[in-house]
Write a protein that holds these residues in place. Structure first.
Motif, PDB file in Angstrom:
ATOM      1  N   PRO A   1       0.663  -1.273   0.185  1.00 44.29           N
ATOM      2  CA  PRO A   1      -0.111  -0.188   0.183  1.00 44.29           C
ATOM      3  C   PRO A   1       0.786   1.579  -0.061  1.00 44.29           C
ATOM      4  O   PRO A   1       0.462   2.046  -0.898  1.00 44.29           O
ATOM      5  N   THR A   2       2.109   0.898   1.027  1.00 37.85           N
ATOM      6  CA  THR A   2       2.871   1.999   0.749  1.00 37.85           C
ATOM      7  C   THR A   2       4.059   2.628   0.975  1.00 37.85           C
ATOM      8  O   THR A   2       4.048   0.550   1.301  1.00 37.85           O
ATOM      9  N   ALA A   3       5.267   2.358   0.237  1.00 34.33           N
ATOM     10  CA  ALA A   3       6.556   2.305   0.269  1.00 34.33           C
ATOM     11  C   ALA A   3       7.267   2.578   1.516  1.00 34.33           C
ATOM     12  O   ALA A   3       7.838   3.192   1.458  1.00 34.33           O
ATOM     13  N   ASP A   4       7.001   1.602   2.290  1.00 30.40           N
ATOM     14  CA  ASP A   4       8.009   1.358   3.447  1.00 30.40           C
ATOM     15  C   ASP A   4       8.604   1.121   3.462  1.00 30.40           C
ATOM     16  O   ASP A   4       9.170  -0.332   3.908  1.00 30.40           O
ATOM     17  N   GLU A   5      10.326   1.339   3.644  1.00 32.34           N
ATOM     18  CA  GLU A   5      11.603   1.337   3.316  1.00 32.34           C
ATOM     19  C   GLU A   5      11.315   0.238   4.494  1.00 32.34           C
ATOM     20  O   GLU A   5      11.952  -1.044   3.946  1.00 32.34           O
ATOM     21  N   ALA A   6      11.353   0.216   5.611  1.00 32.81           N
ATOM     22  CA  ALA A   6      11.664   0.147   7.131  1.00 32.81           C
ATOM     23  C   ALA A   6      11.200  -1.371   6.925  1.00 32.81           C
ATOM     24  O   ALA A   6      11.213  -2.184   6.733  1.00 32.81           O
ATOM     25  N   TRP A   7      10.005  -1.527   6.815  1.00 30.91           N
ATOM     26  CA  TRP A   7       8.597  -3.013   6.347  1.00 30.91           C
ATOM     27  C   TRP A   7       9.679  -3.896   5.561  1.00 30.91           C
ATOM     28  O   TRP A   7       9.942  -4.853   5.436  1.00 30.91           O
ATOM     29  N   VAL A   8       9.817  -3.042   4.612  1.00 35.64           N
ATOM     30  CA  VAL A   8      10.230  -3.856   3.196  1.00 35.64           C
ATOM     31  C   VAL A   8      12.091  -4.340   3.916  1.00 35.64           C
ATOM     32  O   VAL A   8      12.168  -6.083   3.614  1.00 35.64           O
ATOM     33  N   ALA A   9      12.132  -3.544   4.547  1.00 37.06           N
ATOM     34  CA  ALA A   9      14.237  -4.584   4.710  1.00 37.06           C
ATOM     35  C   ALA A   9      13.772  -5.618   5.280  1.00 37.06           C
ATOM     36  O   ALA A   9      14.610  -6.828   4.985  1.00 37.06           O
ATOM     37  N   ASP A  10      12.504  -4.924   6.918  1.00 43.10           N
ATOM     38  CA  ASP A  10      13.073  -6.522   7.292  1.00 43.10           C
ATOM     39  C   ASP A  10      11.460  -7.927   6.652  1.00 43.10           C
ATOM     40  O   ASP A  10      11.922  -9.186   6.681  1.00 43.10           O
ATOM     41  N   PHE A  11      10.972  -7.544   5.955  1.00 41.55           N
ATOM     42  CA  PHE A  11      10.157  -8.196   4.871  1.00 41.55           C
ATOM     43  C   PHE A  11      10.896  -9.162   4.043  1.00 41.55           C
ATOM     44  O   PHE A  11      11.599 -10.169   3.859  1.00 41.55           O
ATOM     45  N   ALA A  12      11.854  -8.429   3.481  1.00 38.74           N
ATOM     46  CA  ALA A  12      13.383  -9.006   2.334  1.00 38.74           C
ATOM     47  C   ALA A  12      13.773  -9.472   3.405  1.00 38.74           C
ATOM     48  O   ALA A  12      14.508 -10.924   3.501  1.00 38.74           O
ATOM     49  N   ALA A  13      14.477  -9.756   4.648  1.00 40.96           N
ATOM     50  CA  ALA A  13      15.743 -10.543   5.505  1.00 40.96           C
ATOM     51  C   ALA A  13      15.389 -11.584   5.520  1.00 40.96           C
ATOM     52  O   ALA A  13      15.171 -12.841   5.518  1.00 40.96           O
ATOM     53  N   GLY A  14      13.647 -11.814   6.112  1.00 42.46           N
ATOM     54  CA  GLY A  14      13.082 -12.629   6.764  1.00 42.46           C
ATOM     55  C   GLY A  14      13.358 -13.709   4.944  1.00 42.46           C
ATOM     56  O   GLY A  14      13.007 -15.362   5.519  1.00 42.46           O
ATOM     57  N   PHE A  15      12.345 -12.976   4.552  1.00 42.46           N
ATOM     58  CA  PHE A  15      12.255 -13.610   3.188  1.00 42.46           C
ATOM     59  C   PHE A  15      13.993 -14.652   2.429  1.00 42.46           C
ATOM     60  O   PHE A  15      13.853 -16.034   1.912  1.00 42.46           O
ATOM     61  N   HIS A  16      14.490 -13.390   2.831  1.00 36.75           N
ATOM     62  CA  HIS A  16      15.984 -13.740   2.013  1.00 36.75           C
ATOM     63  C   HIS A  16      16.365 -15.288   3.115  1.00 36.75           C
ATOM     64  O   HIS A  16      17.614 -15.765   2.263  1.00 36.75           O
ATOM     65  N   ALA A  17      16.550 -14.839   4.173  1.00 37.36           N
ATOM     66  CA  ALA A  17      17.299 -15.546   5.163  1.00 37.36           C
ATOM     67  C   ALA A  17      16.876 -18.300   5.114  1.00 37.36           C
ATOM     68  O   ALA A  17      17.221 -18.294   4.365  1.00 37.36           O
ATOM     69  N   LEU A  18      14.853 -17.446   4.315  1.00 31.18           N
ATOM     70  CA  LEU A  18      14.012 -18.624   4.114  1.00 31.18           C
ATOM     71  C   LEU A  18      14.754 -19.351   2.980  1.00 31.18           C
ATOM     72  O   LEU A  18      15.109 -20.841   2.451  1.00 31.18           O
ATOM     73  N   CYS A  19      15.208 -18.215   1.730  1.00 29.85           N
ATOM     74  CA  CYS A  19      15.510 -18.405   0.918  1.00 29.85           C
ATOM     75  C   CYS A  19      16.781 -19.273   0.852  1.00 29.85           C
ATOM     76  O   CYS A  19      17.543 -20.783   0.469  1.00 29.85           O
ATOM     77  N   LYS A  20      18.083 -18.610   1.945  1.00 27.86           N
ATOM     78  CA  LYS A  20      18.773 -19.344   2.540  1.00 27.86           C
ATOM     79  C   LYS A  20      18.745 -21.053   3.048  1.00 27.86           C
ATOM     80  O   LYS A  20      19.933 -22.002   2.238  1.00 27.86           O
TER      81      LYS A  20
END
Lengths: 317, 317
Positions: free
Chosen positions: A93-112
């Protein structure tokens, strides 16, 4: 030239392992170019997780990222496939960079942790939703499907049941302690990829428990043209479940709660012990919970007609 | 056991050609099982189209289905890949069966026309959005990327430009006549798959025009480390564009409008004639519109800093 959303897409760039993982070209062109392994079938699935339908909109961002990927990887696990690549569609809904950074960290950790490489995706504006396409590989003829169950075989389930429903109940009660095993099970489920691969030549049919044991067992029975005599007292309950929901609540959560992402399999009786051994090597239990019968329907449970899990909101899958 | 949304998912079942199209197992299990062609690279892309961001929410349902698939297929075309399979994630606010039937008809018709097989997907509840993952194949070493443009080469574009912006302007002006060529271009764009494959060994770089000619040419230049001297008077204008928007409006639409889904390529001068011949066989024009230079930036246009297209809503890609 770039919008905030395009800048944010940078958080979703592939990890450095891309070159080594069969990704000839990743994010940054019109398509990803992938190198499949000769002789393998591709297994593919997509799942979209919508805020306040599949997960609470105020769940921790890292958990939202982990969970959206885990749900899709669970489908690869249920086919006995290895996980190779994924694509992500993130709608914000909004470009909330802090939220996306945390979201990406969770996503990438499970990728790894799962050996899967993010190979592409897009970011768009709209109600919060995460679509994840996963691509895995499985040797020809070895994929586990829902179709192979035969009368006389054993029905078994990995890990423990009811944790998804128990964790959601805790979340809805306002509990936020991340060490709570039920909350952890709900927010960051572990896709059973290693178990799925280990069961390849032992199990006759498989499905993951996303909609609830009874619902998913029903899908497997329908696809295989069989029934199941369930032994409800044998159901492995998630840690802390009985304490949280009481005995009958715990049993109901194990039977009809969803979001467990365990594997439900059928296998010839003589394959149960070797299957248990293989999974024990990864620290995972495999528990016999019933028998395949030639009479359609599921017997052994009092709660007839208990509906399948409807995830978070209660009215759509 | 099944929700309305699951019933609706039946409209999205694979077409009967699935068996013949490398689909070992389609909708109805945890994953689709696909049979890739030996020796080929996989080309994959995902695009999510959100109502009132990427298309008007009240657009005809069949056009929404066609368009969501076309946008993703256009990415395969830009890589020179063949289209083989797709997965769809449909998010719907309500279970409106008539809408879904029309939507599915538009989607399946383009599947058939493009030789692509729907191999799976999911339907969830939420704001109207359509995510489409496409999977194509391209021989090793023959994929067209954004990176190969070299100074001295010709810049060329397929078909005609400005139709997306012109059609959107008509839609916003309340025009609903389906025979209007501009409206048709906007609502049901044709992915240039055959052209992409025909250009494989002739073009040095390629991208599809989704964000507007200048924006996408900018992406290609940045990836290739080159510039372009554009000849704006050479731009092929969509049918009816000048009549609809006037001369300067038409030129602006061709330069900066988006949603055209034409292919923008660079190629050595001596390859232009054979490329034109190949595309003419499919009834498609290829028009030279500039030259690749070794100086970064795009010259030849007065409208410096004209922003890229922002699709329907104007504030997010």
């Amino acid at each position: 030239m770039y919008s905030e959303f395009e800048l944010i897409a940078r958080y979703l760039a592939p990890t450095s392992a891309a070159d080594a993982a069969g990704v000839e070209l990743g994010v940054g062109d019109d398509c990803a170019l992938l190198v499949p392994t000769p002789g393998m079938r591709l297994a593919m699935s997509v799942d979209t997780s919508v805020a306040d339908v599949h997960f609470p909109a105020d769940a921790p961002a890292a958990a939202v990222g982990h969970r959206a990927l885990a749900v899709s990887l669970s489908d690869l696990a249920a086919m006995g496939a290895s996980a190779r690549w994924c694509l992500m569609s993130l709608t914000l809904p909004t470009a909330d960079e802090a939220w996306v950074a945390d979201f990406a960290a969770g996503f990438h950790a499970l990728c790894k942790a799962s050996g899967v490489t993010l190979a592409g995706g897009d970011v768009t504006r709209g109600e919060l939703a995460v679509g994840v396409t996963v691509i895995g590989e499985v040797p020809e003829g070895q994929a586990l499907t829902r179709r192979g169950a035969r009368p006389g075989e054993v029905v078994a389930v990995t890990g423990a049941l009811g944790g998804g429903a128990g964790g959601l109940a805790r979340w809805q009660a306002g509990r936020r302690d991340r060490d709570d095993p039920l909350l952890r099970r709900y927010l960051t489920p572990e896709p059973r990829l290693a178990a799925g691969m280990a069961l390849r030549e032992l199990a006759s049919a498989a499905i993951d428990v996303s909609d609830g044991l009874l619902a998913d067992l029903g899908h497997l029975c329908a696809a295989s043209g069989v029934g199941v005599a369930l032994s409800p007292e044998a159901l492995p309950l998630a840690e802390g479940l009985a304490a949280a929901l009481g005995d009958s609540g715990a049993r109901r959560a194990a039977l009809s709660g969803g979001d467990d992402y365990e594997l439900l399999v059928t296998l010839p009786a003589e394959c149960l012990a070797p299957a248990c051994e293989r999974l024990a090597a990864d620290g995972l239990a495999l528990t016999a919970i019933g028998r395949v019968t030639d009479t359609p329907g599921i017997t052994g449970v009092a709660e007839k007609g208990v509906a399948g899990w409807q995830h978070f909101s209660g009215d759509a899958s």
